[in-house]
Write an enzyme that holds these catalytic residues in place. Sequence first.
Site, PDB file in Angstrom:
ATOM      1  N   GLY A  49       0.712  -1.159   0.230  1.00  0.00           N
ATOM      2  CA  GLY A  49       0.089  -0.267   0.057  1.00  0.00           C
ATOM      3  C   GLY A  49       0.964   1.269  -0.072  1.00  0.00           C
ATOM      4  N   ASP A 105       0.365   3.362   4.130  1.00  0.00           N
ATOM      5  CA  ASP A 105      -0.699   4.197   3.532  1.00  0.00           C
ATOM      6  C   ASP A 105      -1.777   4.639   4.326  1.00  0.00           C
ATOM      7  OD1 ASP A 105      -1.758   1.595   3.816  1.00  0.00           O
ATOM      8  OD2 ASP A 105      -2.349   1.177   1.996  1.00  0.00           O
ATOM      9  N   ASP A 108      -5.876   2.369  10.120  1.00  0.00           N
ATOM     10  CA  ASP A 108      -7.375   2.146  10.422  1.00  0.00           C
ATOM     11  C   ASP A 108      -7.324   1.589  11.739  1.00  0.00           C
ATOM     12  OD1 ASP A 108     -10.153   1.665   9.708  1.00  0.00           O
ATOM     13  OD2 ASP A 108      -9.538  -0.454   8.562  1.00  0.00           O
ATOM     14  N   LYS A 136      -8.105   7.123   9.838  1.00  0.00           N
ATOM     15  CA  LYS A 136      -9.460   7.053  10.015  1.00  0.00           C
ATOM     16  C   LYS A 136      -9.505   7.222  11.422  1.00  0.00           C
ATOM     17  CE  LYS A 136     -10.652   4.011   6.318  1.00  0.00           C
ATOM     18  NZ  LYS A 136     -11.108   2.450   6.019  1.00  0.00           N
ATOM     19  N   PHE A 157     -14.243   3.053   3.039  1.00  0.00           N
ATOM     20  CA  PHE A 157     -13.022   2.229   2.338  1.00  0.00           C
ATOM     21  C   PHE A 157     -12.685   2.937   1.122  1.00  0.00           C
ATOM     22  CE2 PHE A 157     -11.170  -0.932  -0.096  1.00  0.00           C
ATOM     23  CZ  PHE A 157     -10.458  -1.736   0.688  1.00  0.00           C
ATOM     24  N   VAL A 158     -11.498   3.316   1.277  1.00  0.00           N
ATOM     25  CA  VAL A 158     -10.907   4.313  -0.162  1.00  0.00           C
ATOM     26  C   VAL A 158      -9.856   3.443  -0.811  1.00  0.00           C
ATOM     27  CG1 VAL A 158     -11.219   6.511   1.218  1.00  0.00           C
ATOM     28  CG2 VAL A 158      -9.297   5.183   1.720  1.00  0.00           C
ATOM     29  N   ASP A 164      -5.516  -0.129  -2.092  1.00  0.00           N
ATOM     30  CA  ASP A 164      -6.263  -1.212  -3.381  1.00  0.00           C
ATOM     31  C   ASP A 164      -7.598  -1.771  -2.647  1.00  0.00           C
ATOM     32  OD1 ASP A 164      -5.064  -3.064  -1.084  1.00  0.00           O
ATOM     33  OD2 ASP A 164      -5.692  -4.574  -2.370  1.00  0.00           O
ATOM     34  N   ARG A 170      -4.516   0.424  -7.076  1.00  0.00           N
ATOM     35  CA  ARG A 170      -3.659   1.087  -6.608  1.00  0.00           C
ATOM     36  C   ARG A 170      -2.925   2.552  -7.234  1.00  0.00           C
ATOM     37  NH1 ARG A 170      -2.061  -2.232  -2.351  1.00  0.00           N
ATOM     38  NH2 ARG A 170      -2.206  -4.290  -2.600  1.00  0.00           N
TER      39      ARG A 170
HETATM   40  P1  IMP Z   1      -5.049  -1.388  10.048  1.00  0.00           P
HETATM   41  O1  IMP Z   1      -3.859  -2.719  10.641  1.00  0.00           O
HETATM   42  O2  IMP Z   1      -6.241  -1.759  10.390  1.00  0.00           O
HETATM   43  O3  IMP Z   1      -4.477  -0.034  10.421  1.00  0.00           O
HETATM   44  O4  IMP Z   1      -5.126  -1.365   8.694  1.00  0.00           O
HETATM   45  C1  IMP Z   1      -3.872  -0.923   7.988  1.00  0.00           C
HETATM   46  C2  IMP Z   1      -3.920  -1.546   6.578  1.00  0.00           C
HETATM   47  O5  IMP Z   1      -5.329  -1.938   5.965  1.00  0.00           O
HETATM   48  C3  IMP Z   1      -3.353  -0.431   5.462  1.00  0.00           C
HETATM   49  O6  IMP Z   1      -2.085  -0.896   5.578  1.00  0.00           O
HETATM   50  C4  IMP Z   1      -4.206  -1.030   4.415  1.00  0.00           C
HETATM   51  O7  IMP Z   1      -3.324  -1.772   3.497  1.00  0.00           O
HETATM   52  C5  IMP Z   1      -5.315  -1.437   4.797  1.00  0.00           C
HETATM   53  N1  IMP Z   1      -6.350  -0.520   4.640  1.00  0.00           N
HETATM   54  C6  IMP Z   1      -7.109   0.112   5.612  1.00  0.00           C
HETATM   55  N2  IMP Z   1      -8.077   0.884   5.599  1.00  0.00           N
HETATM   56  C7  IMP Z   1      -8.215   0.808   4.046  1.00  0.00           C
HETATM   57  C8  IMP Z   1      -9.032   1.470   3.052  1.00  0.00           C
HETATM   58  O8  IMP Z   1      -9.818   2.073   3.192  1.00  0.00           O
HETATM   59  N3  IMP Z   1      -8.707   1.076   1.581  1.00  0.00           N
HETATM   60  C9  IMP Z   1      -7.784   0.121   1.436  1.00  0.00           C
HETATM   61  N4  IMP Z   1      -7.019  -0.524   2.267  1.00  0.00           N
HETATM   62  C10 IMP Z   1      -7.402  -0.214   3.480  1.00  0.00           C
HETATM   63 MG    MG Z   2      -1.263  -2.187   3.551  1.00  0.00          MG
END
Ligand code: IMP
Ligand code: MG
Length: 183
Positions: A49, A105, A108, A136, A157-158, A164, A170
Amino acid sequence: MERDIARVLITPERIRERVRELGARIAADLDALGEDAAEHVTIIPVMTGAIVFVSDLIRELPVKLRIEIIGVSSYPGKSMESKGVALKSELPRELAGRHLIVIDDILDSGQTLDVLTTLIRERGPASLRTCVLLRKPGKAKVDVRVDYVGFDIPDEFVVGYGLDYDGLYRNYPAIGVLKESAI
Ligand code: IMP
Ligand code: MG
């Protein structure tokens, strides 16, 4: 590709501007570490990402640096919420004594950066900072500190600029929300 996008949240121009600002801040912070530090900066992009973001960001950093990638998978296939973090590669070997910046990237749930920074810290870096293009707010389940954030975005979701859905979009140059019909 374009016709699968419902709405653009952040245009390529705004991204460019913000990446420039982030670069200036990071460069100033690295500078403040002193001359010694300059030889020991390593950027760690979280693949896949961060690929687009990091390629733009490093060109805003007028310092000597190394790049060591880490592969992580948290959203396998068509899933739109994290299924837990799986490391897809080994950690780079030479992290001890380096000034590290982990670049992802988006923040979340925070699990990815939490797991990675915990593992990396065990390697004994000189310093460890984190940088994400998007965040977020309010979604993080774990208390993970992020030093540099590009944009706070709503909980949608973006895709685009490295992000992606099922491996696609991407290369879309903006940050956008997908149409229902594309999911
Ligand atoms: P986390 O571990 O939940 O913080 O998520 C982080 C990873 O989830 C990022 O590196 C992204 O690859 C993926 N991700 C989280 N939200 C999105 C989204 O809205 N679109 C696409 N990928 C996301
Ligand atoms: Mg990622």
